[in-house]
Write an enzyme that holds these catalytic residues in place. Structure first.
Site, short mmCIF file in Angstrom:
data_model
loop_
_atom_site.label_atom_id
_atom_site.label_comp_id
_atom_site.label_asym_id
_atom_site.label_seq_id
_atom_site.Cartn_x
_atom_site.Cartn_y
_atom_site.Cartn_z
CE LYS A 173 10.65 -16.93 1.23
NZ LYS A 173 9.27 -17.25 0.84
CD GLU A 248 10.35 -0.09 0.76
OE1 GLU A 248 9.38 0.50 1.23
OE2 GLU A 248 11.33 0.50 0.26
CB CYS A 282 1.75 -2.00 1.72
SG CYS A 282 2.51 -1.47 0.18
CD GLU A 383 -0.29 -4.16 7.17
OE1 GLU A 383 0.43 -5.05 7.62
OE2 GLU A 383 -0.02 -3.51 6.14
#
Ligand code: NAD
Length: 480
Positions: A173, A248, A282, A383
């Site tokens: 997906k 991850e 990231c 973040e």
């Protein structure tokens, strides 16, 4: 236009006939619809994968390798079309999609197409016991791959390629925010001769389609790239079902700059590591720590260079910074700038939305630098994942290391110095999965990739990915 699911080698509508809007971030308009897939669609995708498994898991390594390399070649010959689709779907500069995203997606297939022919397992002779042990590395079965929106095809293929190379069949997906290139990939898979059912692509929301994948009782492993909170949720769902997990997750990466570095190289690379892909990587170095001796000079030079970056339409050749991926993400990033200011941060440049003529409803924002005096503020602990970096000075090596490590994340770190002892000390003591010294995002696909602390569990890349996507079975043979 309607994007469709790709199940058993065919493009199909979702069973429910429910659809979601897909936006073009450069102008804020809906330009396609994507399936809002349900548990039933995932069940069909699983069924197709399970039927393809016996044959695919017994295919020769040469056959798998040939097909993967063919997919890679077809992506390369369709580079322009895929790059345009990626840029339109995500808002990233077309030049970046052409130079990085699509070539890397092609490399992922080529790399694992080659790697699988070199992958070997161990044997252990039990001397004195008249026995020999060897390890079988067998495919896990049907596995799930779930990827985010920031590097859509690049990260989608980073999971799929090793999964199928290792002989698994896949239910995958892509992010519902950037589904287009994963959809286009289906055509290439057919053209490359990938047997039906080996790879099935279902589209939809994380909370429905993604949730159905992670809950599926017979999908035995999940490789996930995305946010830390989603990763924690997936771990909670998958753990009692004993699924193998590779996570991850997010990052808040330090970029540590010492006065003894190669200044010009550092400055140019720091502009990239701060703002490439609108800061939505990231691995971007969003916390910049600069040795006091060069702090004022760096501040002046960095602000000057960043002010020259051109915010513009993704397909404009002069654009350095394209559109952010969605309206809600733009609002999130803007909100973080306000939080930083409220916490005492000083905006040195940027901080505002940008209106591009002709594309007034697009999601554009200036690259933003915020000077701070403490690492404990929210802008340095959470973040942001946008075109926003902070800068702060430090005096000693010890202080720099503490600042770098004092965060819950641990994905990557960048270090700028020409001092060998410092390089080794920081490499050993930085609490991250990756340390770059005098460079950033230089990637060798053979290396282990992943994060420490809240940035993830497990490593992908090279043989690590092939180990993840296989089950190790020890066979012990006793002889007389
Ligand atoms: P996200 O976690 O919102 O979504 C990632 C994927 O997970 C999407 O496909 C989404 O639909 C799916 N998902 C969401 N909820 C789910 C659920 N309950 N069950 C199953 N699937 C679900 O992340 P995002 O906003 O798409 O991506 C940005 C994040 O990804 C950032 O935190 C960034 O740091 C991280 N990221 C990490 C890496 C890395 O290699 N460590 C690389 C790129 C991005």
């Amino acid at each position: 236009m309607n994007i469709k699911n790709y199940i058993n080698g065919e493009f199909v509508n979702p069973v429910s006939n429910n659809w979601l809007d897909n936006y073009n971030p450069s102008n804020g308009e809906v330009y396609s619809q994507i399936p809002n897939s349900s548990t039933e669609d995932v069940a069909k995708a699983y069924q197709s994968a399970a039927e393809a498994l016996p044959k695919w898991s017994n295919s020769t390594l040469e056959e798998r390798s040939r097909i993967l390399i063919k997919i890679s070649e077809l992506l390369e010959s369709n580079l322009e079309r895929f790059a345009m689709a990626e840029s339109k779907d995500n808002g990233k500069p077309l030049s970046l999609a052409k130079q990085i995203d699509i070539p890397r997606a092609a490399s992922n297939f080529r790399f694992f197409g080659n790697a699988i022919t070199q992958f070997a397992s161990e044997s252990h002779e039990s001397v004195g016991l008249n026995a020999v042990n060897f390890t079988l590395r067998q495919p896990i079965g049907v596995v799930g791959c779930i990827s985010p929106w920031n590097l859509p095809l690049y990260l989608f293929t980073w999971k799929i390629a090793p999964a199928i190379a290792a002989g698994n069949c896949v239910v995958a997906k892509p992010s519902e925010v950037t589904p287009m290139t994963a959809y286009l990939l289906g055509e290439i898979l057919n053209e490359a001769g990938l047997p039906k059912g080996v790879l099935n692509i279902v589209h939809g929301l994380g909370t429905t389609t993604g949730q159905a994948i992670i809950e599926h009782p017979n999908i035995k492993a999940i490789s996930f790239t995305g946010g830390t909170e989603t990763g924690a949720h997936i771990a909670r769902v998958a753990a009692p079902k004993f699924k193998k997990l590779s996570l991850e997750l997010g990052g808040k990466n330090p970029n540590i700059i010492f006065a003894d570095c190669d200044y010009e190289n550092m400055l140019a690379t720091t502009v990239r590591s701060s703002f490439a892909n609108q800061g939505q990587i990231c691995l971007c170095g969003s916390r910049i720590f600069v040795e006091e001796a060069i702090f004022e000079k760096f501040k002046k030079d960095f602000v000057q260079k960043v002010k020259q970056l051109q915010v513009g339409h993704p397909s404009d050749e002069n654009t350095n910074i394209g559109a952010l991926v969605s309206k809600s993400h733009l609002e999130k990033v803007e909100n973080y700038v306000k939080i930083a200011e409220d916490d005492g941060g000083k905006i040195l440049c940027g901080g505002l939305e940008v209106t591009i003529e002709g594309f007034e409803n697009g999601y554009y924002m200036q690259p933003t630098i915020i000077e701070i005096t403490t690492n404990d503020c929210r802008i340095n602990q959470e973040e942001v994942f946008g075109p926003v970096v902070t800068i702060m000075s430090f005096k000693t090596d010890k202080e720099a290391l503490q600042l770098a490590n004092n965060v819950k994340y641990g994905l990557s770190a960048t270090l700028w110095t020409n001092n060998l002892n410092r390089t080794m000390q920081f490499s050993q003591q930085l609490q991250t999965g990756i340390v770059w010294v005098n460079t950033w995002m230089l990637r060798d696909l053979r290396t282990p990739f992943g994060g420490a602390k809240a940035s993830g569990v497990g490593r992908e890349g090279g043989f690590e990915a092939l180990r993840f996507f296989t089950e190790a079975k020890n066979v012990c043979i006793k002889y007389n």
